[in-house]
Design a protein around this motif. Structure first.
Motif, PDB file in Angstrom:
ATOM      1  N   MET A 262       0.823  -1.212   0.000  1.00  0.00           N
ATOM      2  CA  MET A 262       0.000   0.000   0.000  1.00  0.00           C
ATOM      3  C   MET A 262       0.854   1.257   0.000  1.00  0.00           C
ATOM      4  N   GLU A 263       1.949   1.228   0.736  1.00  0.00           N
ATOM      5  CA  GLU A 263       2.808   2.413   0.790  1.00  0.00           C
ATOM      6  C   GLU A 263       3.406   2.717  -0.581  1.00  0.00           C
ATOM      7  N   LYS A 264       3.715   1.660  -1.345  1.00  0.00           N
ATOM      8  CA  LYS A 264       4.207   1.874  -2.717  1.00  0.00           C
ATOM      9  C   LYS A 264       3.071   2.389  -3.609  1.00  0.00           C
ATOM     10  N   PHE A 265       1.889   1.810  -3.440  1.00  0.00           N
ATOM     11  CA  PHE A 265       0.757   2.168  -4.296  1.00  0.00           C
ATOM     12  C   PHE A 265       0.281   3.597  -4.040  1.00  0.00           C
ATOM     13  N   PHE A 266       0.150   3.964  -2.749  1.00  0.00           N
ATOM     14  CA  PHE A 266      -0.382   5.284  -2.400  1.00  0.00           C
ATOM     15  C   PHE A 266       0.701   6.359  -2.289  1.00  0.00           C
ATOM     16  N   GLY A 267       1.968   5.945  -2.209  1.00  0.00           N
ATOM     17  CA  GLY A 267       3.058   6.915  -2.084  1.00  0.00           C
ATOM     18  C   GLY A 267       3.060   7.638  -0.753  1.00  0.00           C
ATOM     19  N   LYS A 268       2.632   6.944   0.294  1.00  0.00           N
ATOM     20  CA  LYS A 268       2.519   7.567   1.615  1.00  0.00           C
ATOM     21  C   LYS A 268       2.601   6.472   2.683  1.00  0.00           C
ATOM     22  N   LYS A 269       3.006   6.840   3.885  1.00  0.00           N
ATOM     23  CA  LYS A 269       3.040   5.891   4.994  1.00  0.00           C
ATOM     24  C   LYS A 269       1.628   5.377   5.292  1.00  0.00           C
ATOM     25  N   VAL A 270       1.561   4.113   5.681  1.00  0.00           N
ATOM     26  CA  VAL A 270       0.258   3.496   5.971  1.00  0.00           C
ATOM     27  C   VAL A 270       0.306   2.829   7.341  1.00  0.00           C
TER      28      VAL A 270
END
Length: 296
Positions: A262-270
């Motif tokens: 998810m962090e790669k997909f959204f470009g943000k910490k999860v």
């Protein structure tokens, strides 16, 4: 580019399970929108991905694999397939060196009767031996009214650019259907659930992946982090135990892998929380399927 010459249309990717439809769509779009697994029936929904250029917009649609329904879930999945045939401007029919038209003859007839241009894409040709490819081309061209045959390897990105050329030749002149900055018609929480479901497919065997569904209960996006609370539903108490694993190890593994993806997909910490609940026989219950977004 004048609106009078701008092209736009719906290009729907169809085929039997596990022939590489999702891999192909992700290659064509350049984004990882559809979950990929070696297990059949991974894609359960119709997932749209959009390519935007100044002079054209292609709305790709990855559909569930064609199959003979055994559960209400399967009927819903095939509903997405039939709808995708009705609104297509171009149909990309994907097969491989091994699949036949067994159990999908009625869908093949519907495609042939649709009047929509069909591109026959034969995937996995990197596995070709001897005259196998020629045999497969002969087999499918007798069954499918295709305008062109395109042998490819989606995993190796071989000859996939030919698909784009053929699509653009057949795309109708039309204004864009979506804003030019949109990548998909699906909300972010949908992709969060798909990522978790993919990790379940990768980490478990037998019935667990097929009996699991993921619902995102909370999705809060802050400036530097996205906070997600996900519920994984299974059909049996015994499946819940297997999914969680001894001391919670398996669920923790799925959670870590999902968060990283998810962090790669959204470009943000999860920050991701996962919980497991039992929903008896949800695959066979229309009301429960509606709750999970299978409303076709």
């Amino acid at each position: 580019m004048s609106q009078d010459s701008h092209k736009a249309g719906f290009v729907n990717i169809v085929g039997k399970p596990n022939v590489g439809k999702s891999t192909l769509m992700n290659v064509l779009i350049g984004e990882r929108l559809s979950i990929i697994s070696s297990k059949a029936q991974t894609t359960r929904h119709r997932i749209m991905g959009i390519i935007n250029e100044p002079d054209y917009q292609i709305v790709f649609s990855d559909t569930p694999g064609m199959l003979k329904p055994k559960y209400e879930l399967h009927k819903s999945m095939m509903g997405f397939v039939h709808i995708s045939l009705e609104d297509a401007d171009v149909i990309v029919f994907v097969t491989d060196l091994y699949e036949t038209d067994a159990e999908i003859e009625d869908v093949i007839k519907k495609i042939n009767d649709s009047g929509v241009p069909v591109l026959l894409v034969i995937n996995k040709i990197d596995l070709n031996k001897g005259d196998k490819l020629d045999e497969v081309i002969a087999y499918w061209t007798q069954r499918l009214k295709a305008e062109v045959v395109i042998p490819i390897s989606a995993t190796e990105k071989f000859n996939t650019e030919k698909i784009m050329v053929e699509i653009l030749d057949r795309l109708p002149v039309h204004p864009p259907f979506y804003d030019k900055d949109e990548l998909t018609d699906r909300p972010e929480r949908f992709f969060a659930s798909e990522i978790i479901r993919e990790k379940i497919f990768l980490n478990y065997k037998k019935e667990i992946p097929y009996s699991s569904e993921v619902a995102i209960e909370d999705f809060y996006e802050e400036e530097k982090i996205i906070r997600i609370r996900a519920i994984i539903y299974v059909e049996r108490v015994s499946q819940k135990g297997i999914l969680i694993g001894e001391g919670g190890k398996m669920l923790k593994k799925v959670g870590i892998q999902s968060r990283e993806e998810m962090e790669k997909f959204f470009g943000k910490k999860v920050f991701l929380e996962t919980f497991v609940k039992v929903e008896d026989d949800w695959r066979k219950d229309k009301n429960k399927l509606r709750k999970f977004g299978y409303d076709q």
